[in-house]
Scaffold this motif. Sequence first.
Motif, mmCIF file in Angstrom:
data_model
loop_
_atom_site.group_PDB
_atom_site.id
_atom_site.type_symbol
_atom_site.label_atom_id
_atom_site.label_comp_id
_atom_site.label_asym_id
_atom_site.label_seq_id
_atom_site.Cartn_x
_atom_site.Cartn_y
_atom_site.Cartn_z
ATOM 1 N N CYS A 172 83.507 -2.420 -71.460
ATOM 2 C CA CYS A 172 83.070 -2.147 -70.072
ATOM 3 C C CYS A 172 81.648 -2.128 -70.254
ATOM 4 N N TYR A 173 81.271 -2.458 -69.009
ATOM 5 C CA TYR A 173 79.797 -2.079 -68.609
ATOM 6 C C TYR A 173 79.832 -1.705 -67.268
ATOM 7 N N ALA A 174 78.667 -0.619 -67.027
ATOM 8 C CA ALA A 174 78.483 -0.026 -65.781
ATOM 9 C C ALA A 174 77.783 -1.096 -64.819
ATOM 10 N N MET A 175 77.799 -1.067 -63.455
ATOM 11 C CA MET A 175 77.422 -2.034 -62.828
ATOM 12 C C MET A 175 76.196 -1.490 -61.774
ATOM 13 N N THR A 176 76.294 -0.056 -61.359
ATOM 14 C CA THR A 176 75.066 0.417 -61.013
ATOM 15 C C THR A 176 74.818 1.607 -61.664
ATOM 16 N N PRO A 177 73.552 2.346 -61.314
ATOM 17 C CA PRO A 177 73.300 3.486 -62.107
ATOM 18 C C PRO A 177 74.082 4.727 -61.807
ATOM 19 N N SER A 178 74.669 4.725 -60.516
ATOM 20 C CA SER A 178 75.734 5.736 -60.457
ATOM 21 C C SER A 178 77.046 5.862 -61.000
ATOM 22 N N ASP A 179 77.474 4.469 -61.499
ATOM 23 C CA ASP A 179 78.826 4.516 -61.841
ATOM 24 C C ASP A 179 79.388 5.390 -62.899
ATOM 25 N N TYR A 180 78.562 5.931 -63.662
ATOM 26 C CA TYR A 180 78.925 7.062 -64.696
ATOM 27 C C TYR A 180 79.303 8.284 -63.973
ATOM 28 N N ASP A 181 78.750 8.487 -62.616
ATOM 29 C CA ASP A 181 79.244 9.852 -61.993
ATOM 30 C C ASP A 181 80.436 9.409 -61.126
ATOM 31 N N VAL A 182 80.256 8.259 -60.272
ATOM 32 C CA VAL A 182 81.310 7.974 -59.256
ATOM 33 C C VAL A 182 82.733 7.744 -60.112
ATOM 34 N N LEU A 183 82.543 6.743 -61.131
ATOM 35 C CA LEU A 183 83.633 6.625 -61.940
ATOM 36 C C LEU A 183 83.744 7.285 -63.081
ATOM 37 N N ASN A 184 83.575 8.574 -63.102
ATOM 38 C CA ASN A 184 83.438 9.368 -64.118
ATOM 39 C C ASN A 184 84.954 9.495 -64.895
ATOM 40 N N ALA A 185 85.798 9.404 -64.026
ATOM 41 C CA ALA A 185 87.363 10.151 -64.508
ATOM 42 C C ALA A 185 87.703 8.535 -65.384
ATOM 43 N N PHE A 186 87.065 7.416 -65.526
ATOM 44 C CA PHE A 186 87.239 6.451 -66.202
ATOM 45 C C PHE A 186 86.254 6.352 -67.336
ATOM 46 N N PHE A 187 84.993 6.632 -67.238
ATOM 47 C CA PHE A 187 83.934 6.545 -68.007
ATOM 48 C C PHE A 187 83.933 7.466 -69.161
ATOM 49 N N ASP A 188 84.050 8.729 -68.728
ATOM 50 C CA ASP A 188 83.736 9.966 -69.465
ATOM 51 C C ASP A 188 84.783 9.965 -70.688
ATOM 52 N N PRO A 189 86.157 9.751 -70.711
ATOM 53 C CA PRO A 189 86.974 9.697 -71.739
ATOM 54 C C PRO A 189 86.368 8.524 -72.854
ATOM 55 N N VAL A 190 86.064 7.335 -72.202
ATOM 56 C CA VAL A 190 85.540 6.180 -72.972
ATOM 57 C C VAL A 190 84.440 6.576 -73.791
ATOM 58 N N ILE A 191 83.553 7.006 -73.104
ATOM 59 C CA ILE A 191 82.320 7.652 -73.647
ATOM 60 C C ILE A 191 82.392 8.614 -74.770
ATOM 61 N N ARG A 192 83.091 9.680 -74.524
ATOM 62 C CA ARG A 192 83.367 10.805 -75.731
ATOM 63 C C ARG A 192 84.185 10.029 -76.662
ATOM 64 N N ASP A 193 85.016 9.404 -76.618
ATOM 65 C CA ASP A 193 85.951 8.708 -77.723
ATOM 66 C C ASP A 193 84.997 7.893 -78.540
ATOM 67 N N TYR A 194 84.196 6.939 -77.972
ATOM 68 C CA TYR A 194 83.369 6.050 -78.529
ATOM 69 C C TYR A 194 82.207 6.784 -79.453
ATOM 70 N N HIS A 195 81.658 7.638 -78.842
ATOM 71 C CA HIS A 195 80.525 8.728 -79.459
ATOM 72 C C HIS A 195 80.962 9.704 -80.218
ATOM 73 N N GLY A 196 82.393 10.020 -80.468
ATOM 74 C CA GLY A 196 83.086 11.093 -81.109
ATOM 75 C C GLY A 196 82.624 12.422 -80.522
ATOM 76 N N ALA A 197 82.331 12.458 -79.348
ATOM 77 C CA ALA A 197 81.816 13.819 -78.620
ATOM 78 C C ALA A 197 82.545 14.711 -78.191
ATOM 79 N N ALA A 198 82.156 16.074 -78.007
ATOM 80 C CA ALA A 198 83.319 17.003 -77.640
ATOM 81 C C ALA A 198 83.281 16.806 -75.942
ATOM 82 N N ALA A 199 84.328 17.588 -75.425
ATOM 83 C CA ALA A 199 84.489 17.397 -74.068
ATOM 84 C C ALA A 199 83.281 18.060 -73.203
ATOM 85 N N ASP A 200 82.618 18.991 -73.800
ATOM 86 C CA ASP A 200 81.693 19.633 -72.986
ATOM 87 C C ASP A 200 80.130 19.229 -73.383
ATOM 88 N N ALA A 201 80.075 18.280 -74.467
ATOM 89 C CA ALA A 201 78.542 17.856 -74.963
ATOM 90 C C ALA A 201 78.105 17.515 -73.680
#
Length: 410
Positions: free
Chosen positions: A96-125
């Motif tokens: 996946c790729y973001a299409m606008t700078p605000s996608d990570y906020d507006v579509l956060n329910a999708f992007f957040d778990p993807v990001i934290r899984d890929y980077h091995g990050a805690a939920a509150d990082a």
Amino acid sequence: MGSKSSKAAAAPKNAAAPKAAATQKVEEPKKEASVGGVSYDTFLKTLEEVRSSQPQNLCAKYLTTDLFNSFTEEQKAILEQCARTGVENPSSALGCYAMTPSDYDVLNAFFDPVIRDYHGAAADAVHVTDWDASDVGENGVLDMSKLGLDELSMRVRVGRNLTSFNLPGAMNQAERIEFEKTMLAAFDKLISMEEYGGQVYSLTPDFGNGEENPNKISEEKYQELVDAHIMFKNMDDDPYLKSAGIASDWPYGRGCYVSADKQFIIWFGEEDQLRIMCMKKGSKLNEVFDRLRAGLDAVESIDGIDFATSDKYGYVTSCPSNLGTGMRASVHIKLPNLTSDGTDRKAKEVASPLGLSVRGTGGEHTPIGADGTVDISPRARLFIKEKEIIQNLYDGISLLLEEEKKAAGE
């Protein structure tokens, strides 16, 4: 450099409706017309098949039908474009790729778990920006000659995007040209500064409506710059970027600024709107890091330059893998013993537990040097401080060289 890192990205003034990717690797999933909007049945069915057959594909893993249907119709259209590369290239790791700078906020329910899984990050990082490298190495100096290394090719780059434009995947040809023309004012400012100077090399055939491009270069000059590792390669050859729309309209809106000493370079129109880098040969790793920081400060101080950031993820980039610092710090080193079979397989096996990536000297998916020269860089980008990246590179190379010595005795 950290003054803007906590500010949320504004919506692009030229926000474009999602458009089809230019050239597809496989046939694009069709959307069926339905009463009151668009049906994504085929897209979601294909996504389900990818989820079943390609468990490493994080886009497919997290973009379930229920989650997709929880978004508004407008958001679904953007999300389908964000996810398209993962559907058309099922073997993707992220997909996946973001299409606008605000996608990570507006579509956060999708992007957040993807990001934290890929980077091995805690939920509150939460990402923290910190360029102050005064406490790394010995009083801020990382001298690789102390590791027994002579002069090396060193490069540090970051990805950056402006708040006022779509990310490259959603840009059309007109917006790519407008972005290039916006950046020309910034490049003129750098060219007027004694410590930078230099010139702009553009691939854009013309600016439209009969307006010529004064910085257009020939095919021969372009190839010369590619061979010198100053300019990026033809993006139209990359199936992942094609599917995401990032390679569309090639070569419009593409090119680079190069300083007079050829050590400070800004790509425009690649995977991110801007790839800003410093490169030189030497042994003190901090020198390229410090100059890049100064260059970023100079660029961001220019009127009209406002880098997009996220409260959670730091600097916004097209690919979630580059969020946070957007940084890749690398050196070219010779590992003849770990590459004695002519491949980087063993070097990768040794480097991976050290948090390092190994590439060919021409970048990802390129061969190693005939003398065993490889490109080494830390993998981490997000939830890590900028200064920690170069410290990790130095420490990782030290450990990698120990393994190289052991391999000599095998």
